[in-house]
Design a protein around this motif. Sequence first.
Motif, PDB file in Angstrom:
ATOM      1  N   ARG A  98      11.475   5.668   4.941  1.00  0.00           N
ATOM      2  CA  ARG A  98      10.480   4.695   4.379  1.00  0.00           C
ATOM      3  C   ARG A  98      10.964   3.271   4.161  1.00  0.00           C
ATOM      4  O   ARG A  98      10.227   2.120   4.643  1.00  0.00           O
ATOM      5  CB  ARG A  98       9.985   4.939   2.848  1.00  0.00           C
ATOM      6  CG  ARG A  98       8.926   4.249   2.547  1.00  0.00           C
ATOM      7  CD  ARG A  98       8.289   4.636   1.105  1.00  0.00           C
ATOM      8  NE  ARG A  98       9.208   4.427   0.137  1.00  0.00           N
ATOM      9  CZ  ARG A  98       9.340   4.998  -1.263  1.00  0.00           C
ATOM     10  NH1 ARG A  98       8.268   5.743  -1.643  1.00  0.00           N
ATOM     11  NH2 ARG A  98      10.290   4.545  -1.895  1.00  0.00           N
ATOM     12  N   MET A 132       3.271  -1.306   5.207  1.00  0.00           N
ATOM     13  CA  MET A 132       2.438  -2.125   4.580  1.00  0.00           C
ATOM     14  C   MET A 132       2.275  -3.572   4.953  1.00  0.00           C
ATOM     15  O   MET A 132       1.192  -4.067   5.219  1.00  0.00           O
ATOM     16  CB  MET A 132       2.486  -1.965   3.188  1.00  0.00           C
ATOM     17  CG  MET A 132       1.467  -2.434   2.080  1.00  0.00           C
ATOM     18  SD  MET A 132      -0.092  -1.474   2.364  1.00  0.00           S
ATOM     19  CE  MET A 132       0.485   0.120   1.814  1.00  0.00           C
ATOM     20  N   MET A 186      10.236  -0.431   6.953  1.00  0.00           N
ATOM     21  CA  MET A 186       9.713  -1.988   6.626  1.00  0.00           C
ATOM     22  C   MET A 186      10.923  -2.746   7.401  1.00  0.00           C
ATOM     23  O   MET A 186      10.662  -4.090   7.424  1.00  0.00           O
ATOM     24  CB  MET A 186      10.539  -2.440   5.130  1.00  0.00           C
ATOM     25  CG  MET A 186       9.383  -1.582   4.291  1.00  0.00           C
ATOM     26  SD  MET A 186      10.367  -1.939   2.566  1.00  0.00           S
ATOM     27  CE  MET A 186      10.062  -3.424   2.124  1.00  0.00           C
ATOM     28  N   MET A 207       4.353   5.303   6.780  1.00  0.00           N
ATOM     29  CA  MET A 207       3.122   4.189   7.178  1.00  0.00           C
ATOM     30  C   MET A 207       2.930   3.153   6.147  1.00  0.00           C
ATOM     31  O   MET A 207       2.753   1.882   6.044  1.00  0.00           O
ATOM     32  CB  MET A 207       1.757   4.869   7.364  1.00  0.00           C
ATOM     33  CG  MET A 207       1.814   5.904   8.537  1.00  0.00           C
ATOM     34  SD  MET A 207       1.895   4.653  10.179  1.00  0.00           S
ATOM     35  CE  MET A 207       0.145   3.991  10.193  1.00  0.00           C
ATOM     36  N   THR A 208       3.330   3.654   4.625  1.00  0.00           N
ATOM     37  CA  THR A 208       3.284   2.719   3.593  1.00  0.00           C
ATOM     38  C   THR A 208       4.276   1.830   3.561  1.00  0.00           C
ATOM     39  O   THR A 208       4.179   0.568   2.997  1.00  0.00           O
ATOM     40  CB  THR A 208       3.275   3.672   2.352  1.00  0.00           C
ATOM     41  OG1 THR A 208       2.380   4.771   2.390  1.00  0.00           O
ATOM     42  CG2 THR A 208       2.786   2.580   1.113  1.00  0.00           C
ATOM     43  N   GLY A 209       5.436   2.231   4.143  1.00  0.00           N
ATOM     44  CA  GLY A 209       6.443   1.328   4.333  1.00  0.00           C
ATOM     45  C   GLY A 209       6.207   0.258   5.346  1.00  0.00           C
ATOM     46  O   GLY A 209       6.879  -0.923   4.966  1.00  0.00           O
TER      47      GLY A 209
END
Lengths: 275, 359
Positions: A185, A125, A189, A121-123
């Motif tokens: 990750r 961002m 993106m 999920m951070t990917g």
Amino acid sequence: MAEADAMNAAGAVEPRDVPSGETVLRLSDIELGFGGVKAINKVSFEVRKGEILAIIGPNGAGKSSMLNVINGFYKPQLGSITFKGETMRAMQPHHAAKNGIARTFQNIALFKGMSTLDNLMTGRMLKMKRNAFWQALYWGPAQREELVHREAVERIIDFLEIQAIRRTPVGRLPYGLQKRVELGRALAMEPDILLLDEPMAGMNVEEKEDMCRFVLEVNQEFGTTIVLIEHDMGVVMDISDRVVVLDHGVKIADGTPDQVRADQRVIDAYLGVSH
Amino acid sequence: MIYREAGQFKTSYAADQGIFPIRLDRMGMVALLLIAYLAIPAVANHYWLVSILVPFLVFSMAAIGLNILTGYAGQLSLGTGGFMACGAFAAYKLATAFPDLHIIIVLLLSGTITAAVGVLFGLPSLRIKGFYLAVATLAAQFFLIWMFNKFGWFNNYSPSGVISAPPMHLFGDIYITGPQSSPLVKYLFLLTFVAIMALAAKNLTRCKIGRSWMAIRDMDIAAEIIGIRPLWAKLSAFAVSSFYIGIAGATWAFIYTGSVEALAFDINRSFQVLFMIIIGGLGSILGSFLGAGFIVLLPIFLNNAPGLVGWHIPVDMLAHLEFMIFGALIIFFLIVEPHGLARLWTVAKEKLRLWPFPH
């Protein structure tokens, strides 16, 4: 010796169709030094759309430094980078991320305290737009946005076959799975160019085969351009469309796997020359 | 003990992303809120409300604030006391300059002012890390306390340097501050306020902004490659953290003690809140509450325990014993469970899910 054997062994494999896409990324006369040491010396090459480009070379040849230049982590002293038609002296990490350059690291750089799901999920961002106010409220726009991205992330989880470790903190995962999560990750993106720094280092044969499969599928299904550094010559010769060979910061060869394998300077660099 | 998730199937990602995905946890939370809102007001006496529950809630707020900065974003701070003082004095100046402002507005504004101050003192975090940053925040601690003592403007030129909360209405003619306010009103107001703020903190930490904090904490290089700006992530952590800590300071001065001087927020206060999050659990909202409860209750327990078993110890001896046992317990805790009470709670739940089977 072992590497030369691997090169010969790979010769039996038939070459893949080389995509003749336009150039998405061109590095021109890049020079990068740390103090008195020249890590990269006037290296130029280009990355074409949709290809798998391998950067190989002996230890200390400047391969990882090259990736760091591409995604803006190192600023070269000389030379220029042309990316998507825009020429600049150096890339900025944030700019690179925003324009679709993702990467993985040689020594895994995951967020160890977070779960696999959170890492992926951070990917995403940069794709999330709701501000802190909506996030604090959560229910409403922020939740809707979270769910859209959760679905995208779940597709990557399915693709990489890591459903079972969704909730596991990545620090507890074995090495091979961590590499896979890191690839996930980067994929989250939705990059145009994916930089892989030794994605198969330290893996056993099965894990390598899995990883090769993922790399090829990413390339073919999503059309992602891939630049990878790898030491396993069998893998390099098998999956890459073109190979750039660096030695002591200088480019010594650039071409299809077959051309590179036959190049005398490459053989010298790997086997040593008698003086 | 039946704590199972078997048979509870999630049919949507929304359900899967809930704060309490397991039904029994949800029921536990509802039970806890019922106890807090109904049972405690019914049975708690004045002493419990004023000396235990209200400070517990104020400390919980401060601990949540520091946990956001240190536990989630990984920026070690020793300036908590200074930021609490900042919130207290901001609330005092606001409440005396604009007597018509509602208490909630005063609290939120003083939090906002503290957030701005926090961002200012967070700027060094862009260059320095770890212990060096701790020293920089220590400078904030000493500077802020010095400033509030030095300049009379902050305490409206009160000769003693003490600020006292003016009487303020919550609604109607119910007072929340000042001599006419009742402890029960204070407790219920703080409970509601802290619960909402804790929920907001939980939401932040499970969304984009919280992930950017944790990413910076765990691996700042990779975070940057993903497109997180370290500047933005660190300063937003300082801002949100200081917002919470500022409100904690303001509620301390206005609701808990009623009057306060800057020295109440000295370096010891910073360490006290830091111990709370270390013992409670870094990077956990639940841990902030557990740590605050532990630190507030332990001295009271240590004071009363010998008397309960009929063991009479001289008062001065008791005070020293309290320090020694307190220190020993903290060290014991750090060795046995470095991730705090919140981790113990998680481990216990994991075990219960499988009990009585080992795997």
